[in-house]
Design an enzyme around this catalytic site. Structure first.
Site, mmCIF file in Angstrom:
data_model
loop_
_atom_site.group_PDB
_atom_site.id
_atom_site.type_symbol
_atom_site.label_atom_id
_atom_site.label_comp_id
_atom_site.label_asym_id
_atom_site.label_seq_id
_atom_site.Cartn_x
_atom_site.Cartn_y
_atom_site.Cartn_z
ATOM 1 N N LEU A 1 0.839 -1.196 0.000
ATOM 2 C CA LEU A 1 0.000 0.000 0.000
ATOM 3 C C LEU A 1 0.870 1.241 0.000
ATOM 4 C CD1 LEU A 1 -2.846 -0.872 2.514
ATOM 5 C CD2 LEU A 1 -2.585 -1.493 0.119
ATOM 6 N N GLY B 1 1.134 -5.174 1.244
ATOM 7 C CA GLY B 1 0.059 -5.243 0.246
ATOM 8 C C GLY B 1 0.488 -5.942 -1.032
ATOM 9 N N ASN C 1 4.844 -7.539 6.381
ATOM 10 C CA ASN C 1 5.780 -6.922 7.329
ATOM 11 C C ASN C 1 5.155 -5.769 8.104
ATOM 12 O OD1 ASN C 1 5.623 -5.431 4.909
ATOM 13 N ND2 ASN C 1 7.500 -4.331 5.403
ATOM 14 N N GLU C 2 3.818 -5.690 8.148
ATOM 15 C CA GLU C 2 3.144 -4.561 8.783
ATOM 16 C C GLU C 2 3.692 -4.249 10.177
ATOM 17 O OE1 GLU C 2 1.726 -6.646 6.798
ATOM 18 O OE2 GLU C 2 0.283 -5.589 5.551
#
Ligand code: CO8
Length: 300
Positions: A106, A151, A175-176
């Site tokens: 994202l 994303g 990997n957020e």
């Protein structure tokens, strides 16, 4: 009527349908039949359909990193819808035209310092993209020819099959947590459906980005192939999947994915509210700004 922020995809004519093609190209001499409409390009995505095989090639072309901005996501969903509505198309291979990057996930700038209206529209577009891709009737093959964090990884995970270029410098994962944010439940569900609960739990908590060989070991991708063989392999896999009757494969896919899709559909508005509440927090905004600064520093 579509609620505000919902892509009015259902209202658009299928641009691939020759019978409804709006007008001939200015280069087309009057009176001549229209040439088959095989490719479609917009700003960020190029799509080419081979009508004889029924396979479309979708290439992300939004340098520097194919980040999933609102514009990108909108084009992505519209392109998927056009293919889905075209009877000649049975499968799509998704890849990148940007060297070394599949997608950086994202677009973080879409989540920084924007209005509630913008966050609503953006998140709806993220949901829409995933709902279309994950529920697609077409065979979807991701040819992951570069790094694919967050994303970007979700896009690959949402396909039926993932082939990755055999390059340990390319990594993939959700990997957020490294950004100080949390992968939404439907990112997590999609991940669990591919790698299983234990691997997903560890990988999500650590925000791991797995180099290609490790991604293969974990089952996050199905195959690694040398970079120059990637498209050839993707075409071969596609042919194998298309050898089966569509209806049986499609019903099986629906059976396997329905629960996860229904969960988001049932909680879509709540999920948007949660995203807005989360992303609007000053602590989260700070984390995202710091992460962007880190990316810039790393570069210099
Ligand atoms: N969004 C916006 N800009 C980005 C992004 C991104 N995701 N990734 C990179 N960029 C920008 C960089 O800041 C840089 O900008 P500039 O040229 O202005 O300095 C430019 O793109 C090029 O980036 P790099 O120099 O880093 O390019 P490299 O080729 O060296 O590396 C990578 C490419 C590996 C993709 C690297 O850029 C990277 O790791 N990017 C970050 C990827 C990432 O962590 N994405 C996570 C996004 S969040 C997400 O997808 C899901 C969130 C869902 C939960 C939301 C709840 C709040």
């Amino acid at each position: 009527l579509c609620p505000p922020g919902v892509l009015p995809l259902c209202c658009r004519p299928p641009a691939w349908d020759r019978a409804t093609r709006p007008s001939p190209s200015p280069l087309q001499p009057p009176g001549l039949p229209l040439a088959p409409c095989r490719s479609f390009t917009n700003n960020k995505i190029h799509v080419e359909l081979d009508e004889s095989s029924g396979v479309a090639m979708m290439k992300f072309k939004s340098p520097p990193v194919n980040s999933l901005s609102l514009e990108f996501l909108t084009e992505f969903s519209i392109s998927l819808e056009k293919l889905e509505n075209n009877r000649a198309c049975r499968g799509v291979i998704i890849t990148s035209a940007v060297p070394k990057i599949f997608s950086s996930g994202l677009d973080i700038t879409e989540m920084c310092g924007k209005s509630v209206e913008h966050y609503t529209e953006f998140w709806r577009a993220v949901q829409e993209m995933w709902l279309r891709l994950y529920s697609s009737n077409m065979v979807t093959v991701a040819a992951v020819n570069g790094s694919s964090p967050a994303g970007g990884c979700l896009v690959a995970l949402s396909c039926d099959y993932r082939i990755m270029a055999e390059n340990p410098k390319f990594s993939i994962g959700l990997n957020e947590a490294q950004l100080g944010i949390v992968a939404p439940f439907w990112f997590k569900d999609t991940f669990v459906n591919v790698v299983g609960h234990r691997i997903a739990e560890r990988s999500l908590q650590l925000g791991s980005l797995h180099p290609a060989p490790e991604a293969l070991k974990l089952g996050l991708v199905d195959e690694l192939v040398p970079e120059d063989k990637l498209m050839e392999k993707a075409a071969a896999v596609m042919a194998q999947w298309l050898a089966l009757p569509d209806h049986a494969r499609q019903l099986t896919k629906t059976m396997m994915r329905k629960a996860v899709l229904d969960r988001l559909l049932a909680h879509r508005e709540e999920d948007i509210k949660n995203f807005i509440t989360f992303v609007s927090k000053e602590s989260i905004q700070k984390s995202l700004r710091m992460y962007m600064e880190m990316l810039k520093k790393r570069k210099s």
